[in-house]
Design a protein around this motif. Structure first.
Motif, PDB file in Angstrom:
ATOM      1  N   PHE A 254       7.868   3.855   7.111  1.00 39.82           N
ATOM      2  CA  PHE A 254       7.139   5.050   6.687  1.00 39.82           C
ATOM      3  C   PHE A 254       5.990   5.321   7.661  1.00 39.82           C
ATOM      4  O   PHE A 254       4.830   5.033   7.366  1.00 39.82           O
ATOM      5  CB  PHE A 254       6.594   4.877   5.264  1.00 39.82           C
ATOM      6  CG  PHE A 254       7.644   4.824   4.200  1.00 39.82           C
ATOM      7  CD1 PHE A 254       8.330   5.971   3.840  1.00 39.82           C
ATOM      8  CD2 PHE A 254       7.958   3.632   3.575  1.00 39.82           C
ATOM      9  CE1 PHE A 254       9.309   5.932   2.858  1.00 39.82           C
ATOM     10  CE2 PHE A 254       8.929   3.580   2.598  1.00 39.82           C
ATOM     11  CZ  PHE A 254       9.621   4.736   2.234  1.00 39.82           C
ATOM     12  N   SER A 256       4.449   7.980   8.554  1.00 40.05           N
ATOM     13  CA  SER A 256       3.482   9.028   8.223  1.00 40.05           C
ATOM     14  C   SER A 256       2.800   8.826   6.873  1.00 40.05           C
ATOM     15  O   SER A 256       1.820   9.508   6.573  1.00 40.05           O
ATOM     16  CB  SER A 256       4.175  10.398   8.230  1.00 40.05           C
ATOM     17  OG  SER A 256       5.199  10.446   7.252  1.00 40.05           O
ATOM     18  N   LYS A 257       3.295   7.920   6.048  1.00 39.62           N
ATOM     19  CA  LYS A 257       2.738   7.762   4.700  1.00 39.62           C
ATOM     20  C   LYS A 257       1.666   6.681   4.616  1.00 39.62           C
ATOM     21  O   LYS A 257       0.983   6.546   3.605  1.00 39.62           O
ATOM     22  CB  LYS A 257       3.852   7.478   3.698  1.00 39.62           C
ATOM     23  CG  LYS A 257       4.783   8.669   3.512  1.00 39.62           C
ATOM     24  CD  LYS A 257       5.802   8.437   2.403  1.00 39.62           C
ATOM     25  CE  LYS A 257       6.676   9.668   2.203  1.00 39.62           C
ATOM     26  NZ  LYS A 257       7.690   9.474   1.147  1.00 39.62           N
ATOM     27  N   HIS A 258       1.528   5.889   5.647  1.00 41.52           N
ATOM     28  CA  HIS A 258       0.428   4.925   5.759  1.00 41.52           C
ATOM     29  C   HIS A 258       0.289   4.021   4.538  1.00 41.52           C
ATOM     30  O   HIS A 258      -0.770   3.951   3.899  1.00 41.52           O
ATOM     31  CB  HIS A 258      -0.895   5.644   6.014  1.00 41.52           C
ATOM     32  CG  HIS A 258      -0.879   6.540   7.204  1.00 41.52           C
ATOM     33  ND1 HIS A 258      -0.758   6.057   8.483  1.00 41.52           N
ATOM     34  CD2 HIS A 258      -0.934   7.890   7.323  1.00 41.52           C
ATOM     35  CE1 HIS A 258      -0.756   7.069   9.346  1.00 41.52           C
ATOM     36  NE2 HIS A 258      -0.862   8.188   8.654  1.00 41.52           N
ATOM     37  N   PHE A 259       1.364   3.331   4.196  1.00 38.28           N
ATOM     38  CA  PHE A 259       1.282   2.338   3.125  1.00 38.28           C
ATOM     39  C   PHE A 259       0.493   1.128   3.622  1.00 38.28           C
ATOM     40  O   PHE A 259       0.753   0.599   4.704  1.00 38.28           O
ATOM     41  CB  PHE A 259       2.676   1.900   2.691  1.00 38.28           C
ATOM     42  CG  PHE A 259       3.270   2.761   1.614  1.00 38.28           C
ATOM     43  CD1 PHE A 259       3.013   2.500   0.277  1.00 38.28           C
ATOM     44  CD2 PHE A 259       4.054   3.851   1.931  1.00 38.28           C
ATOM     45  CE1 PHE A 259       3.540   3.301  -0.721  1.00 38.28           C
ATOM     46  CE2 PHE A 259       4.592   4.660   0.949  1.00 38.28           C
ATOM     47  CZ  PHE A 259       4.344   4.391  -0.392  1.00 38.28           C
ATOM     48  N   SER A 276      -0.559   3.638  -1.161  1.00 37.33           N
ATOM     49  CA  SER A 276      -0.677   4.799  -0.274  1.00 37.33           C
ATOM     50  C   SER A 276      -1.374   5.916  -1.030  1.00 37.33           C
ATOM     51  O   SER A 276      -1.165   6.108  -2.230  1.00 37.33           O
ATOM     52  CB  SER A 276       0.700   5.277   0.180  1.00 37.33           C
ATOM     53  OG  SER A 276       0.589   6.493   0.930  1.00 37.33           O
ATOM     54  N   GLU A 278      -1.343   9.010   0.577  1.00 40.19           N
ATOM     55  CA  GLU A 278      -0.812  10.168   1.294  1.00 40.19           C
ATOM     56  C   GLU A 278       0.005  11.044   0.354  1.00 40.19           C
ATOM     57  O   GLU A 278       0.751  10.547  -0.501  1.00 40.19           O
ATOM     58  CB  GLU A 278       0.056   9.711   2.466  1.00 40.19           C
ATOM     59  CG  GLU A 278      -0.678   8.907   3.518  1.00 40.19           C
ATOM     60  CD  GLU A 278      -1.698   9.738   4.276  1.00 40.19           C
ATOM     61  OE1 GLU A 278      -1.488  10.960   4.404  1.00 40.19           O
ATOM     62  OE2 GLU A 278      -2.709   9.163   4.728  1.00 40.19           O
ATOM     63  N   LYS A 279      -0.119  12.351   0.511  1.00 42.53           N
ATOM     64  CA  LYS A 279       0.692  13.265  -0.279  1.00 42.53           C
ATOM     65  C   LYS A 279       2.162  13.055   0.059  1.00 42.53           C
ATOM     66  O   LYS A 279       2.518  12.862   1.215  1.00 42.53           O
ATOM     67  CB  LYS A 279       0.287  14.715   0.004  1.00 42.53           C
ATOM     68  CG  LYS A 279      -1.090  15.072  -0.517  1.00 42.53           C
ATOM     69  CD  LYS A 279      -1.426  16.531  -0.249  1.00 42.53           C
ATOM     70  CE  LYS A 279      -2.800  16.883  -0.801  1.00 42.53           C
ATOM     71  NZ  LYS A 279      -3.158  18.294  -0.531  1.00 42.53           N
ATOM     72  N   GLY A 280       3.004  13.117  -0.949  1.00 37.86           N
ATOM     73  CA  GLY A 280       4.430  12.928  -0.735  1.00 37.86           C
ATOM     74  C   GLY A 280       4.901  11.519  -0.990  1.00 37.86           C
ATOM     75  O   GLY A 280       6.110  11.275  -1.063  1.00 37.86           O
ATOM     76  N   SER A 281       3.980  10.554  -1.127  1.00 35.56           N
ATOM     77  CA  SER A 281       4.381   9.182  -1.445  1.00 35.56           C
ATOM     78  C   SER A 281       4.856   9.122  -2.892  1.00 35.56           C
ATOM     79  O   SER A 281       4.307   9.802  -3.766  1.00 35.56           O
ATOM     80  CB  SER A 281       3.209   8.220  -1.244  1.00 35.56           C
ATOM     81  OG  SER A 281       2.768   8.246   0.091  1.00 35.56           O
ATOM     82  N   LYS A 282       5.865   8.317  -3.150  1.00 39.51           N
ATOM     83  CA  LYS A 282       6.422   8.228  -4.498  1.00 39.51           C
ATOM     84  C   LYS A 282       6.820   6.792  -4.809  1.00 39.51           C
ATOM     85  O   LYS A 282       6.901   5.947  -3.911  1.00 39.51           O
ATOM     86  CB  LYS A 282       7.620   9.169  -4.654  1.00 39.51           C
ATOM     87  CG  LYS A 282       8.643   9.102  -3.543  1.00 39.51           C
ATOM     88  CD  LYS A 282       9.665  10.213  -3.690  1.00 39.51           C
ATOM     89  CE  LYS A 282      10.750  10.137  -2.615  1.00 39.51           C
ATOM     90  NZ  LYS A 282      10.245  10.314  -1.259  1.00 39.51           N
ATOM     91  N   ASP A 285       9.427   4.850  -2.921  1.00 41.23           N
ATOM     92  CA  ASP A 285       9.056   4.302  -1.607  1.00 41.23           C
ATOM     93  C   ASP A 285       8.766   2.805  -1.710  1.00 41.23           C
ATOM     94  O   ASP A 285       9.044   2.040  -0.777  1.00 41.23           O
ATOM     95  CB  ASP A 285       7.825   5.018  -1.048  1.00 41.23           C
ATOM     96  CG  ASP A 285       8.094   6.485  -0.741  1.00 41.23           C
ATOM     97  OD1 ASP A 285       9.273   6.842  -0.554  1.00 41.23           O
ATOM     98  OD2 ASP A 285       7.121   7.263  -0.684  1.00 41.23           O
TER      99      ASP A 285
END
Length: 746
Positions: A254, A256-259, A276, A278-282, A285
């Motif tokens: 990931f 772009s999600k910066h976990f 995370s 970050e928007k869009g993380s679910k 993931d």
């Protein structure tokens, strides 16, 4: 609770020749997880022991409260070893007055307020409590406000029973092993019984989905935690190697999600968390990442992980305190082989499944599935009776040391600065490092913003490793380390052409980077308020103000190239004006607070004396600004920095505090400066003793040595002595109009 007989204080020693200072690391068996005491008691006791009164007794004392233990670090001059051991006899030295207890209670509440500014901290505490229900590992280290207010004097006295004798003492410094044992015997700290915590392996663990929405409000957050084996049953080096391997896999999975991965180990259990914002993380993931972590470790991954772990160990050895921590936690172990690491992973993989962890999302409102599992058994990855581990009955452990060096420490120390400009360079050596360190000071006046790690030229990072980025006013300081003299010299040859090309980044908004913590945000917001009035440069290439270099012991460097650069650029000067900040200005921030910006009369060593006196490390007869601020219950921490714009120099101090206390802080700064002037001789004598450039073999870390040498080159006049007319300097500061600003929460 049992007072077990026959369990004795252990001593671990390492001798480092050519130093005149060392560290004594003392571990006591009282931590935040102790369920015999109210939550927050262990941390409260740490505050009391490190309070102003006891700092006068112990000198340079720092501490850290963990889940299982509280660890104290005393930086001790070579000749004061016996005195320090006598001070460690807590039965004789610990005495807390009612006023002290209430003052520290107020300071801790301020610390909790600062801690809670970061929603991530609240989430991790909630995860921790959900993972370990009915066990001390679920406790908060700080506690909350109501819990701290309820801690009584009798609770604190019960906590002091764990301080009868230490569990472990680690000494790193110039002392011989026999000298240490003799000093410990004189103080009565050898072969003593100690009181042990009754903590054990957790057998009741939380499982399933929980909700974070109330804590994070509108912040998108996805995260989870999983319980792993603890220190008593694992090889800590194996966990370090796996952490680097896992971090690499998460970045590739990931990008772009910066976990973020957090891996903590306690005595009887460990915790792995993923998170995370970050928007869009679910939540799905997390399942994907766990699948990646369970994938078998390849030989290439193992080699890369070992390389990064080795670098981490080298860094730890470059600071006396972290060096003692390394001995405390890892000295019994060796780096695992690939085959051993694979065995560790196979057992850990059984715990890395979604349904046996605790997880949640701030934007997912579906039903909670949280449950409690009883009679859970964590595996032991290392047999506690393994012959590779030293026998617990040993009284003292003595790692092998290097033979004494034939060279004198810092025999090649040099400093050169100019009376006509801001250019300078410094060179020194240290027995604490095996690497070559360079600090580049870059003025950002014409760049319109402070620099970030991504801005450093790739050509430099190809040869070295970025170790640290610091900010002093509108200067950015990059610290880069090299493994060989040749690599360092190659980079220096390029850098001393006077220009450092800056990477052109696509991003423009940099505010998020400067809001990682209160200290960085406070500095950034003050600098934004006094932003230089300059023309923005599109293709920025910064002139280098100075270089500071630290070499391994017995190494040398030719300064011919540095002298050439010095001569070429000596007449070049950067000038600029700044925004005149109005007294009483209000600055928007994520916190409430106050700051005082004080113009300094002129370039002088006196400015460095004042900056160091604000924290006042070591034993002293005057009051530091940090202690004065704490004693008034204003804030637990202060932030300070020197700031130079053209030929004008400022110093500023700031704190986080309620709006009603801002005026009190302004008066406190003035009160402290006046008190310094009344103790000016004592301050100058103290500074002469602790300032690293005057006594380089008293440095406690590479960062400290590099920082102090660099400041000496940049802020002090050539050949200036510590007798720098401090009294006159303070008088002029107090006569100048100080700028008082406040911060208001958005």
């Amino acid at each position: 609770m049992q007072n077990k007989i026959g369990i004795h204080t252990k001593c671990i020693t390492e001798q480092i020749h050519n130093l005149k200072i060392g560290v004594i690391c003392v571990r006591y068996g009282i931590g935040a997880a102790n369920s015999d005491l109210p939550i927050g008691t262990a941390h409260f006791l740490e505050h009391l022991i490190c309070s102003t009164e006891n700092r006068q007794l112990y000198g340079n004392l720092t501490a850290m409260t963990k889940r299982d233990e509280t660890i104290y670090y005393l930086l001790t001059p070579q000749y004061k070893l016996t005195d320090t051991f006598n001070a460690l006899n807590t039965k004789k030295t610990l005495d807390f007055s009612e006023d002290m207890i209430e003052r520290e209670r107020t300071i801790i509440i301020r610390e909790i307020e600062q801690f809670q500014l970061q929603p991530r901290n609240l989430i991790l505490e909630q995860l921790q409590a959900a993972l370990f229900p009915n066990h001390g590992y679920g406790h908060s280290i700080l506690g909350n406000k109501s819990q701290v207010k309820k801690i009584s004097n009798s609770d604190l006295k019960r906590g002091l029973s764990y301080y009868s004798y230490p569990e472990t003492i680690v000494l790193v410094g110039p002392w011989e092993h026999g000298q240490i044992i003799q000093a410990m015997g004189t103080a009565g700290l050898v072969v003593q019984h100690r009181k042990e915590s009754h903590l054990s392996f957790p057998v009741i663990l939380g499982r399933g989905k929980i909700h974070f929405s109330e804590v994070l409000r509108d912040t998108p957050f996805v995260g989870g935690g999983w319980v792993l084996p603890g220190e008593k049953s694992t090889n800590p080096f194996a966990f370090r190697v796996m952490r680097y391997i896992w971090e690499g896999r998460i970045r590739r999975c990931f990008p772009s999600k910066h976990f973020k991965l957090r891996l903590n180990q306690y005595h009887y259990a460990g915790v792995l968390t993923l998170e995370s914002i970050e928007k869009g993380s679910k939540l799905s993931d997390l399942e994907t990442i766990l699948l990646e972590l369970r994938r078998p470790i390849s030989k290439n991954e193992y080699c890369e992980g070992v390389d990064k772990t080795t670098l981490e160990i080298m860094r730890q050895k470059e600071n006396l305190i972290s060096r003692s921590e390394l001995l405390l936690s890892c000295f019994r172990y060796e780096m695992p082989s690939w085959e051993e690491l694979q065995l560790h992973q196979q057992i850990i993989n059984k715990h890395l499944y979604m349904d046996i962890g605790v997880y949640g999302s701030s934007i997912d409102s579906t039903c909670s599935t949280y449950t409690i599992e009883k009679n859970y058994l964590l595996p032991q990855l290392v047999d506690s009776t393994n012959e590779n581990r030293k026998n617990n009955g040993d009284q003292c452990y003595k790692p092998l040391d290097k033979p004494p060096s034939s060279e004198i420490l810092l025999s090649n120390f040099k400093i050169k600065n100019s009376s006509q400009s801001n250019r300078y360079w410094t060179v020194a050596s240290s027995p604490l490092t095996e690497r070559y360190h360079v600090l580049f000071r870059l003025p950002c006046l014409y760049f319109s913003r402070l620099l970030q790690p991504k801005d450093l030229p790739f050509s430099i990072l190809q040869k070295g490793v970025l170790e640290n980025v610091r900010y002093e006013g509108w200067d950015t300081l990059f610290q880069v380390a090299f493994t060989s003299n040749e690599e360092m010299q190659e980079v220096l040859h390029t850098a001393t052409s006077t220009m450092v090309p800056i990477q052109r980044q696509s991003y423009i908004n940099t505010s998020e980077y400067y809001m990682q913590n209160i200290e960085l945000e406070l500095k950034w917001r003050i600098l934004e308020a006094i932003r230089p009035i300059v023309e923005k440069s599109v293709n920025a290439s910064l002139k280098l103000n100075g270089l500071s270099i630290i070499l391994p012991e017995n190494s040398s460097i030719t300064t011919v190239e540095l002298d050439r650069w010095f001569e070429k650029t000596d007449k070049e000067e950067i000038n600029g004006s700044y925004v005149k900040l109005v007294n009483g200005a209000v600055i928007g921030a994520r916190f409430n607070g106050a700051a005082v910006i004080c113009p300094l009369p002129y370039k002088s060593l006196a400015s460095l004396i004042i900056q160091e006196a604000a924290f006042g490390v070591g034993k002293r007869s005057f009051l530091s600004l940090e202690n004065l601020t704490r004693s008034k219950g204003l804030s637990y921490r202060i932030v300070q920095s020197l700031c130079r714009i053209g030929n004008e120099i400022f110093i500023f101090w700031g704190i986080q505090c309620p709006p009603k206390l801002t005026n009190t802080f302004y008066e406190t700064v003035k009160e402290w400066l006046i008190s310094l002037r009344m103790s000016v001789k004592d301050v100058e004598l103290w500074f002469r003793d602790i300032w690293t450039p005057f006594s380089p073999n008293k440095h406690k870390s590479i960062l400290q040595l590099l920082r102090d040498m660099d400041r000496m080159g940049y802020y002090a006049l050539p050949d200036e002595s510590p007798d720098a007319l401090l009294d006159n300097y303070l008088r002029q500061m107090l006569e100048n109009k100080m700028i008082e600003v406040s911060f208001r929460k958005f």
